[in-house]
Scaffold this motif. Structure first.
Motif, PDB file in Angstrom:
ATOM      1  N   UNK A  42      55.588  30.455 -64.797  1.00 58.43           N
ATOM      2  CA  UNK A  42      56.089  31.795 -65.844  1.00 58.43           C
ATOM      3  C   UNK A  42      55.341  32.520 -65.364  1.00 58.43           C
ATOM      4  N   UNK A  43      54.502  32.281 -64.266  1.00 59.97           N
ATOM      5  CA  UNK A  43      53.582  32.897 -63.498  1.00 59.97           C
ATOM      6  C   UNK A  43      52.269  32.645 -64.250  1.00 59.97           C
ATOM      7  N   UNK A  44      51.510  32.257 -64.675  1.00 59.51           N
ATOM      8  CA  UNK A  44      50.626  31.982 -65.473  1.00 59.51           C
ATOM      9  C   UNK A  44      50.066  30.976 -64.740  1.00 59.51           C
ATOM     10  N   UNK A  45      48.507  31.539 -63.999  1.00 58.32           N
ATOM     11  CA  UNK A  45      47.833  30.303 -63.217  1.00 58.32           C
ATOM     12  C   UNK A  45      47.047  30.222 -64.164  1.00 58.32           C
ATOM     13  N   UNK A  46      46.690  28.733 -64.336  1.00 54.21           N
ATOM     14  CA  UNK A  46      46.850  27.672 -65.434  1.00 54.21           C
ATOM     15  C   UNK A  46      46.991  26.259 -64.483  1.00 54.21           C
ATOM     16  N   UNK A  47      45.859  25.899 -64.406  1.00 54.41           N
ATOM     17  CA  UNK A  47      45.776  24.079 -64.348  1.00 54.41           C
ATOM     18  C   UNK A  47      44.662  22.957 -64.724  1.00 54.41           C
ATOM     19  N   UNK A  48      45.909  22.361 -66.113  1.00 56.16           N
ATOM     20  CA  UNK A  48      43.837  21.602 -66.940  1.00 56.16           C
ATOM     21  C   UNK A  48      43.686  20.664 -66.391  1.00 56.16           C
ATOM     22  N   UNK A  49      43.851  20.293 -65.147  1.00 57.02           N
ATOM     23  CA  UNK A  49      43.249  19.450 -63.897  1.00 57.02           C
ATOM     24  C   UNK A  49      43.049  19.998 -62.568  1.00 57.02           C
ATOM     25  N   UNK A  50      42.085  19.446 -61.657  1.00 60.76           N
ATOM     26  CA  UNK A  50      41.847  20.524 -60.540  1.00 60.76           C
ATOM     27  C   UNK A  50      42.098  21.714 -60.431  1.00 60.76           C
ATOM     28  N   UNK A  51      42.217  22.855 -59.185  1.00 58.57           N
ATOM     29  CA  UNK A  51      42.946  23.745 -59.352  1.00 58.57           C
ATOM     30  C   UNK A  51      45.109  23.589 -58.473  1.00 58.57           C
ATOM     31  N   UNK A  52      44.613  25.439 -57.757  1.00 58.85           N
ATOM     32  CA  UNK A  52      45.877  25.697 -57.286  1.00 58.85           C
ATOM     33  C   UNK A  52      46.214  24.336 -55.944  1.00 58.85           C
ATOM     34  N   UNK A  53      45.466  24.092 -55.488  1.00 60.85           N
ATOM     35  CA  UNK A  53      45.924  23.653 -54.287  1.00 60.85           C
ATOM     36  C   UNK A  53      46.411  21.567 -54.387  1.00 60.85           C
ATOM     37  N   UNK A  54      47.308  21.753 -53.770  1.00 63.13           N
ATOM     38  CA  UNK A  54      47.528  20.079 -54.196  1.00 63.13           C
ATOM     39  C   UNK A  54      47.037  18.824 -53.602  1.00 63.13           C
ATOM     40  N   UNK A  55      46.375  18.463 -54.702  1.00 65.10           N
ATOM     41  CA  UNK A  55      45.021  17.666 -54.222  1.00 65.10           C
ATOM     42  C   UNK A  55      45.361  16.400 -53.863  1.00 65.10           C
ATOM     43  N   UNK A  56      46.719  15.533 -53.821  1.00 61.62           N
ATOM     44  CA  UNK A  56      47.257  14.751 -52.337  1.00 61.62           C
ATOM     45  C   UNK A  56      47.284  14.746 -51.249  1.00 61.62           C
ATOM     46  N   UNK A  57      47.330  13.413 -51.162  1.00 65.92           N
ATOM     47  CA  UNK A  57      47.899  13.158 -49.718  1.00 65.92           C
ATOM     48  C   UNK A  57      49.357  12.985 -49.289  1.00 65.92           C
ATOM     49  N   UNK A  58      49.484  12.269 -50.290  1.00 62.79           N
ATOM     50  CA  UNK A  58      50.895  11.909 -50.639  1.00 62.79           C
ATOM     51  C   UNK A  58      51.967  13.070 -51.396  1.00 62.79           C
ATOM     52  N   UNK A  59      53.248  13.559 -50.824  1.00 63.27           N
ATOM     53  CA  UNK A  59      54.388  14.153 -51.213  1.00 63.27           C
ATOM     54  C   UNK A  59      55.571  13.694 -52.188  1.00 63.27           C
ATOM     55  N   UNK A  60      55.917  12.054 -51.511  1.00 58.99           N
ATOM     56  CA  UNK A  60      56.911  11.338 -52.556  1.00 58.99           C
ATOM     57  C   UNK A  60      56.504  10.337 -52.694  1.00 58.99           C
ATOM     58  N   UNK A  61      57.217   9.725 -54.503  1.00 60.14           N
ATOM     59  CA  UNK A  61      56.938   8.852 -54.964  1.00 60.14           C
ATOM     60  C   UNK A  61      55.694   8.350 -55.784  1.00 60.14           C
ATOM     61  N   UNK A  62      55.086   7.234 -56.509  1.00 59.89           N
ATOM     62  CA  UNK A  62      54.440   7.820 -57.711  1.00 59.89           C
ATOM     63  C   UNK A  62      53.606   8.130 -56.815  1.00 59.89           C
ATOM     64  N   UNK A  63      52.831   7.693 -55.687  1.00 59.80           N
ATOM     65  CA  UNK A  63      51.221   7.679 -55.222  1.00 59.80           C
ATOM     66  C   UNK A  63      51.297   9.612 -55.747  1.00 59.80           C
ATOM     67  N   UNK A  64      51.998  10.391 -55.538  1.00 58.91           N
ATOM     68  CA  UNK A  64      52.677  11.730 -55.397  1.00 58.91           C
ATOM     69  C   UNK A  64      52.175  11.992 -56.765  1.00 58.91           C
ATOM     70  N   UNK A  65      52.501  11.525 -57.883  1.00 60.06           N
ATOM     71  CA  UNK A  65      52.373  12.041 -59.364  1.00 60.06           C
ATOM     72  C   UNK A  65      50.798  12.361 -59.476  1.00 60.06           C
ATOM     73  N   UNK A  66      50.127  11.995 -58.781  1.00 62.68           N
ATOM     74  CA  UNK A  66      48.261  11.887 -59.399  1.00 62.68           C
ATOM     75  C   UNK A  66      48.187  13.572 -58.521  1.00 62.68           C
ATOM     76  N   UNK A  67      48.616  13.834 -57.462  1.00 64.91           N
ATOM     77  CA  UNK A  67      48.864  15.571 -57.318  1.00 64.91           C
ATOM     78  C   UNK A  67      49.635  16.843 -58.083  1.00 64.91           C
TER      79      UNK A  67
END
Length: 92
Positions: A42-67
């Protein structure tokens, strides 16, 4: 699955006359994978862990959930609680 596991894995968002929020989530996740920038519910720029940038090297699967952790679209209840806590801290 236990009730706890169901609540943890499936946070269905409402569908009403203002739109289908599950579809908004899906589109936001797709955009995140393409751009490397996490969503803003809803346009609210807030992340309760890490920040705006995707913090994971994985894009799919269980490993991606960390991001996903920290993004409101990943766990709306945790995101809302963290945001409310931040509001309460700044009000004091």
């Amino acid at each position: 699955m236990s009730e706890h596991e169901i609540r943890q894995k499936f946070q269905l968002l409402k569908k009403d006359t203002s739109g289908n929020h599950n579809l908004l989530k899906s589109r936001s996740c797709e955009r995140c994978i393409k751009t490397g920038k996490r969503g803003t519910p809803f346009g609210i720029q807030f992340w309760y862990e890490k920040g705006e940038d995707w913090p994971s090297i994985h894009q799919r699967g269980v490993e991606a959930e960390e991001g996903c952790v920290g993004c409101g679209w990943y766990d709306f209840a945790a995101w809302r609680n963290a945001l409310n806590e931040k509001f309460n801290q700044s009000a004091q």
